[in-house]
Design an enzyme around this catalytic site. Structure first.
Site, PDB file in Angstrom:
ATOM      1  N   HIS A 116      -1.509  -2.444   1.335  1.00  0.00           N
ATOM      2  CA  HIS A 116      -0.771  -1.479   0.506  1.00  0.00           C
ATOM      3  C   HIS A 116      -0.805  -0.080   1.139  1.00  0.00           C
ATOM      4  CE1 HIS A 116       0.577   0.184  -3.467  1.00  0.00           C
ATOM      5  NE2 HIS A 116      -0.056   1.249  -3.013  1.00  0.00           N
ATOM      6  N   GLU A 117      -2.000   0.391   1.423  1.00  0.00           N
ATOM      7  CA  GLU A 117      -2.119   1.754   1.964  1.00  0.00           C
ATOM      8  C   GLU A 117      -1.524   1.842   3.373  1.00  0.00           C
ATOM      9  OE1 GLU A 117      -2.735   4.000  -0.124  1.00  0.00           O
ATOM     10  OE2 GLU A 117      -3.616   2.754  -1.703  1.00  0.00           O
ATOM     11  N   HIS A 122       2.062   2.633   2.935  1.00  0.00           N
ATOM     12  CA  HIS A 122       2.260   4.082   2.748  1.00  0.00           C
ATOM     13  C   HIS A 122       2.169   4.799   4.100  1.00  0.00           C
ATOM     14  CE1 HIS A 122       2.338   4.528  -1.602  1.00  0.00           C
ATOM     15  NE2 HIS A 122       1.207   3.879  -1.762  1.00  0.00           N
ATOM     16  N   GLU A 148       5.961   4.224  -2.914  1.00  0.00           N
ATOM     17  CA  GLU A 148       5.486   2.948  -3.465  1.00  0.00           C
ATOM     18  C   GLU A 148       6.385   1.799  -3.024  1.00  0.00           C
ATOM     19  OE1 GLU A 148       2.675   2.014  -5.047  1.00  0.00           O
ATOM     20  OE2 GLU A 148       2.054   4.046  -4.587  1.00  0.00           O
TER      21      GLU A 148
HETATM   22 ZN    ZN Z   1       0.440   3.202  -3.568  1.00  0.00          ZN
END
Ligand code: ZN
Length: 503
Positions: A264-265, A268, A294
């Site tokens: 997830h990160e 980003h 997101e």
């Molecule tokens: Zn996030």
């Protein structure tokens, strides 16, 4: 005029540098700083916030923007220069409405609240941080009131993170999504949940992190332009296009925790690392909105990272890393385990189907706190009541309830959560377009290759930084305005197949 543009870039570059220094202090506070540092750090953050704000709102910047605005309209709309003038004008106009003293007051309060929240969460003691939160609500209202003329008091705060979105546009979007998702959630919820016990045996932290490193590198995260640390709440932070860091948290009894936070990160981080080098050091060198951010993290975490194709490549390697724990587990069992659907208490651990229900609860509660229809002291009860009615679960303590997310205890109340659901919706639409443009993407994912997907995202989303507002990024990248159909279609297909729905 070129001289004027150079002057504007220099002045805004100083703002970007001050913001970068703020980010370093913030990163340190969240990863390294001893508890004793809190007082000095609060002071330092407040001073730098004030300086950054004073620089941005200086009469020099206003004068330059006045001189440059007519010139900017003659430049090609999507050029870096025209975009800089346009975005700087908006930032300047927003910032000049907020007094520097308020910026410093808010920043100092946020640093103090964060420190109390970490202790309150540990102790599962909401009253410990309630007075701080009440003050945050008050400061959030004051912040919104610097932008009179809004329809809903949350609108100016939402606009800060997701430009163009309002309570009036989000409510129908959320309610339509809810109408489409709830039957699916109910359908799947009535079935026996997947067995995810293979994820819940002992996985040593250092070995988990080594595997995270392998996955992150494979996806395209460049550790010479970033690093990974441990923090209670995973986050990504950028100090410039060549230094974009992230954090994860590890649980030795849950393989999913660090692994999916890392993916997830990384999603980003790839966004920030993909910003055009020409924009580095300026105010355009960041993602365009919280929703778009997101969309990237959740695209990588869920659409890619929880797909069969992805684990076709990675599962044998994961088994190799954990032969004792996973040697006898089939890829299909693992795939079902990482896509287990079950109503749960914690947003960051929620499955894809129920995730948006967590977001909508927070969005509604934020609106009520700001409207004054919900008092902070009643928040834990309101939180628990909504979890019971929407998800059928009740937090045993505030730690798994109202204290679980850092957002209200580190930022403002209002505009903190809508970006997650916007991101889910955007991510599916973006991925559909990427597949349309480069059909080889799925075959490459099965081979552990991500160049085509990352290349498409860089070309259509990342390189532009914050040159365009989010709605425009979506229109440019996908050729259509934002709609929920790709997202609902993605979930229906994936979970329909997993749970034999409609067959
Ligand atoms: Zn996030």
């Amino acid at each position: 005029m070129h001289e004027r543009i150079a002057d504007l870039k220099r002045l805004l570059g100083e703002v970007a540098d001050l913001n970068g220094a703020l980010a370093v202090l913030f990163w340190d506070q969240s990863t390294q700083m001893p508890p004793g540092g809190v007082k000095a750090r609060g002071r330092q953050l407040a001073t730098l916030s004030r300086l950054s704000h004073e620089r941005l709102t200086s009469p020099d910047v206003g004068r330059l923007l006045d001189e440059l605005s007519p010139f900017g309209q003659d430049l090609p709309y999507d050029s870096d220069e025209a975009s800089l003038i346009r975005v700087a004008r908006r930032d300047w106009e927003r910032a000049t409405r907020i007094p520097s003293a308020f910026v410093a007051e808010l920043s100092a309060h946020q640093a103090a609240t964060y420190e109390v929240w970490t202790r309150a969460k540990e102790a599962a003691d909401f009253p410990m941080v309630a007075n701080h939160l009440a003050r945050t609500v008050e400061l959030s209202r004051r912040l919104a009131d610097f932008f009179p003329g809004y329809d809903h008091i949350a609108d100016p705060l939402i606009d800060e993170s997701d430009q163009g979105a309002t309570v009036a546009t989000l409510r129908p979007l959320f309610s339509e999504l809810r109408t489409r998702l709830v039957p699916l959630v109910k359908h799947v919820g009535a079935l026996e949940p997947a067995d995810d016990s293979c994820l819940k045996v002992h996985f040593p932290a250092s070995e988990q992190l080594a595997f995270c490193t392998f996955v992150q590198k494979r996806i395209g995260y460049d550790f010479s332009r970033g690093r990974r640390d441990i923090s209670p709440h995973p986050f990504m932070i950028s100090f410039g296009v060549d230094d974009v860091r992230l954090t994860v948290r590890v649980r030795e009894d849950d393989l999913g925790e660090a692994l999916f936070a890392a993916i997830h990160e990384t999603g980003h981080a790839l966004y920030e690392l993909g910003v055009s080098p020409a924009l580095d050091g300026g105010i355009l060198a960041e993602g365009a909105s919280s929703g778009l951010h997101e969309s990237q993290s959740r695209l990588w975490e869920n659409i890619v990272g929880r797909s069969r194709a992805f684990w076709t490549y990675f599962f044998p390697r994961l088994q190799g890393a954990f032969p004792v724990q996973l040697g006898d587990v089939s890829q299909e069992t693992f795939y079902r385990a990482i896509n287990k659907v079950i109503p749960s208490l914690v947003r960051t651990e929620a499955d894809e189907l129920t995730y948006n229900l967590h977001v909508m609860i927070r969005f509604d509660l934020e609106c009520q706190l700001l409207e004054g229809s919900l008092a902070v002291e009643d928040l834990p009860d309101a939180w628990n009541a909504r979890y019971e009615s929407d998800l059928g679960v009740v937090p045993p303590t505030a730690r798994e309830g109202v204290l679980q997310d850092v957002h209200w205890f580190q930022g403002v109340v209002g505009g903190s959560f809508q970006g997650y659901t916007l991101g889910n919706v955007m991510g599916a639409q973006i991925y559909q377009s990427a597949l349309g443009g480069r059909p080889e993407i799925e075959r490459e994912i099965e081979q552990g290759r991500f160049d085509s997907l990352l290349g498409w995202l860089r070309e259509h989303i990342h390189q532009h930084g914050s040159k365009f507002p989010p709605a425009e990024v979506i229109q440019r990248a996908t050729g259509a305005p934002l709609g929920i159909e790709p997202y609902v279609g993605y979930l229906t297909t994936k979970y329909g197949e997993l749970y034999d729905l409609g067959s």
